[in-house]
Design a protein around this motif. Structure first.
Motif, PDB file in Angstrom:
ATOM      1  N   LEU A   1      66.864  41.533  22.473  1.00 11.43           N
ATOM      2  CA  LEU A   1      67.617  42.252  23.295  1.00 11.43           C
ATOM      3  C   LEU A   1      68.626  42.969  22.898  1.00 11.43           C
ATOM      4  O   LEU A   1      69.330  43.461  24.032  1.00 11.43           O
ATOM      5  CB  LEU A   1      67.617  41.510  24.758  1.00 11.43           C
ATOM      6  N   ASN A   2      68.260  42.968  21.873  1.00  9.92           N
ATOM      7  CA  ASN A   2      69.430  43.367  20.955  1.00  9.92           C
ATOM      8  C   ASN A   2      71.205  42.744  21.889  1.00  9.92           C
ATOM      9  O   ASN A   2      72.332  43.356  21.534  1.00  9.92           O
ATOM     10  CB  ASN A   2      70.664  45.031  21.943  1.00  9.92           C
TER      11      ASN A   2
ATOM     12  N   GLY B   1      62.091  31.232  27.327  1.00  7.33           N
ATOM     13  CA  GLY B   1      61.482  30.498  28.666  1.00  7.33           C
ATOM     14  C   GLY B   1      61.711  32.165  30.040  1.00  7.33           C
ATOM     15  O   GLY B   1      61.533  32.320  30.479  1.00  7.33           O
ATOM     16  N   LEU B   2      63.339  32.562  29.848  1.00 10.35           N
ATOM     17  CA  LEU B   2      63.602  33.348  30.267  1.00 10.35           C
ATOM     18  C   LEU B   2      63.485  35.081  30.356  1.00 10.35           C
ATOM     19  O   LEU B   2      62.707  35.448  31.488  1.00 10.35           O
ATOM     20  CB  LEU B   2      65.274  33.650  30.772  1.00 10.35           C
ATOM     21  N   ILE B   3      63.243  35.095  28.779  1.00  7.49           N
ATOM     22  CA  ILE B   3      62.267  36.049  28.292  1.00  7.49           C
ATOM     23  C   ILE B   3      60.936  35.967  28.661  1.00  7.49           C
ATOM     24  O   ILE B   3      60.664  37.704  29.313  1.00  7.49           O
ATOM     25  CB  ILE B   3      62.878  36.472  26.897  1.00  7.49           C
ATOM     26  N   LYS B   4      60.413  35.211  28.830  1.00  8.13           N
ATOM     27  CA  LYS B   4      59.273  35.337  29.331  1.00  8.13           C
ATOM     28  C   LYS B   4      59.010  35.151  30.756  1.00  8.13           C
ATOM     29  O   LYS B   4      57.606  35.932  30.998  1.00  8.13           O
ATOM     30  CB  LYS B   4      58.265  34.354  28.872  1.00  8.13           C
ATOM     31  N   VAL B   5      59.962  35.199  31.208  1.00  7.69           N
ATOM     32  CA  VAL B   5      59.674  35.089  33.093  1.00  7.69           C
ATOM     33  C   VAL B   5      60.357  36.568  33.927  1.00  7.69           C
ATOM     34  O   VAL B   5      59.514  36.992  34.173  1.00  7.69           O
ATOM     35  CB  VAL B   5      60.261  33.955  33.740  1.00  7.69           C
TER      36      VAL B   5
ATOM     37  N   MET C   1      74.260  38.596  28.619  1.00  2.22           N
ATOM     38  CA  MET C   1      73.867  39.297  28.821  1.00  2.22           C
ATOM     39  C   MET C   1      74.442  40.371  29.820  1.00  2.22           C
ATOM     40  O   MET C   1      74.818  41.645  29.480  1.00  2.22           O
ATOM     41  CB  MET C   1      73.023  38.890  30.029  1.00  2.22           C
ATOM     42  N   LYS C   2      75.476  39.290  30.200  1.00  2.00           N
ATOM     43  CA  LYS C   2      76.233  40.457  31.402  1.00  2.00           C
ATOM     44  C   LYS C   2      77.377  41.680  30.187  1.00  2.00           C
ATOM     45  O   LYS C   2      77.989  42.241  30.452  1.00  2.00           O
ATOM     46  CB  LYS C   2      77.039  39.612  32.213  1.00  2.00           C
TER      47      LYS C   2
END
Length: 263
Positions: free
Chosen positions: A106-107, A149-153, A204-205
């Motif tokens: 996600l860069n 997990g967060l990326i998969k969901v 991420m933020k």
């Protein structure tokens, strides 16, 4: 039946009953288990820098001094003059290899070393259904699993939710009963998970990604589930990213139960 019998057990009552029946018994002592090195070994090999840059996946097998034994075994090819210049490949069977990408996810999230890159490569591959991570404290095991997990969901949407379970084993003396219902009780054991989600959300933020996350939103949308191992028997867990933290504290029965539930 008249055969020579020797009973091994830790049960002193059973040993007394055996003695009264004329059966010789011995105390059973569990032996320590160590992970066989060959299952986790990474094949290392040095090459000239120009060969390292030009190598193709079809030529890897002929260049290796030690051939891979297991599917998903990793090969780390390094420059002869600079070990920090390397490429990583994963053996996928036959003479096929898959190159592990070192670029950020996600860069935003980049692996800190070769082992973290290998970990993410396994976790992000949907064809690999069971990944076991062994490492010292602080090597990023929990963080990398939660990130995957967060990326998969949330991003790839290949799984419906992340289910986190960990054994409720205290580090020191117990502080007594915890208040509240089962969800309130289990939450006290899940702070390491919340800490890692908080770090991921912050990064991420900071990177201004469109995908924002919070623990409250994940739980409200039923995308994050916390479960005590005590209540896992009989569950069915399809399309879920199952994360078993601190698995070294599980009994063989608990481990078998979890694997069959995930199936």
């Amino acid at each position: 039946q008249g055969k020579h019998t020797l009973l091994y057990t830790q049960d002193i009552n059973m040993r007394l009953r055996a003695a009264s029946s004329g059966i010789i018994s011995r105390e059973f002592k569990a032996t320590s288990f160590s992970m066989p090195n060959q299952f986790a070994s990474i094949i290392h090999q040095h090459l000239p820098a120009k060969d390292l840059k030009a190598i193709t996946q079809s030529r890897i097998m002929e260049l290796l001094n030690h051939k891979p034994t297991y599917v998903n075994q990793f090969i780390k090819l390094m420059s002869q003059n600079n070990p920090e210049n390397y490429r990583i490949f994963r053996y996928t069977g036959g003479e096929q290899f898959h190159e592990v990408q070192m670029k950020p996810i996600l860069n935003c999230f980049a692996p800190k070393n070769a082992e973290q890159a290998m970990t993410l490569d396994l976790l992000m591959d949907d064809s690999i259904e069971l990944v076991s991570l062994i490492g010292k404290a602080g090597t990023g095991k929990t963080f990398l699993v939660m990130l995957a997990g967060l990326i998969k969901v949330l991003h790839e949407r290949t799984h419906r939710r992340i289910m986190v379970t960990r054994p409720t084993v205290s580090l020191g003396p117990d502080i007594g009963f915890l208040p509240g219902d089962v969800n309130d009780k289990i939450e006290n054991w899940m702070y390491p998970i919340f800490d890692n989600i908080g770090v991921i959300a912050h990064e991420m933020k900071k990177a201004k990604l469109p995908m924002s996350i919070s623990i409250e939103d994940l739980r409200k949308a039923n995308q994050l589930s916390l479960q005590a191992i005590t209540y896992m028997r009989g569950r069915s867990l399809p399309h879920q990213f199952l994360f078993v933290d601190e698995a070294q504290n599980l009994t063989p029965l608990e481990l078998k139960t979890l694997i069959t539930r995930a199936g």
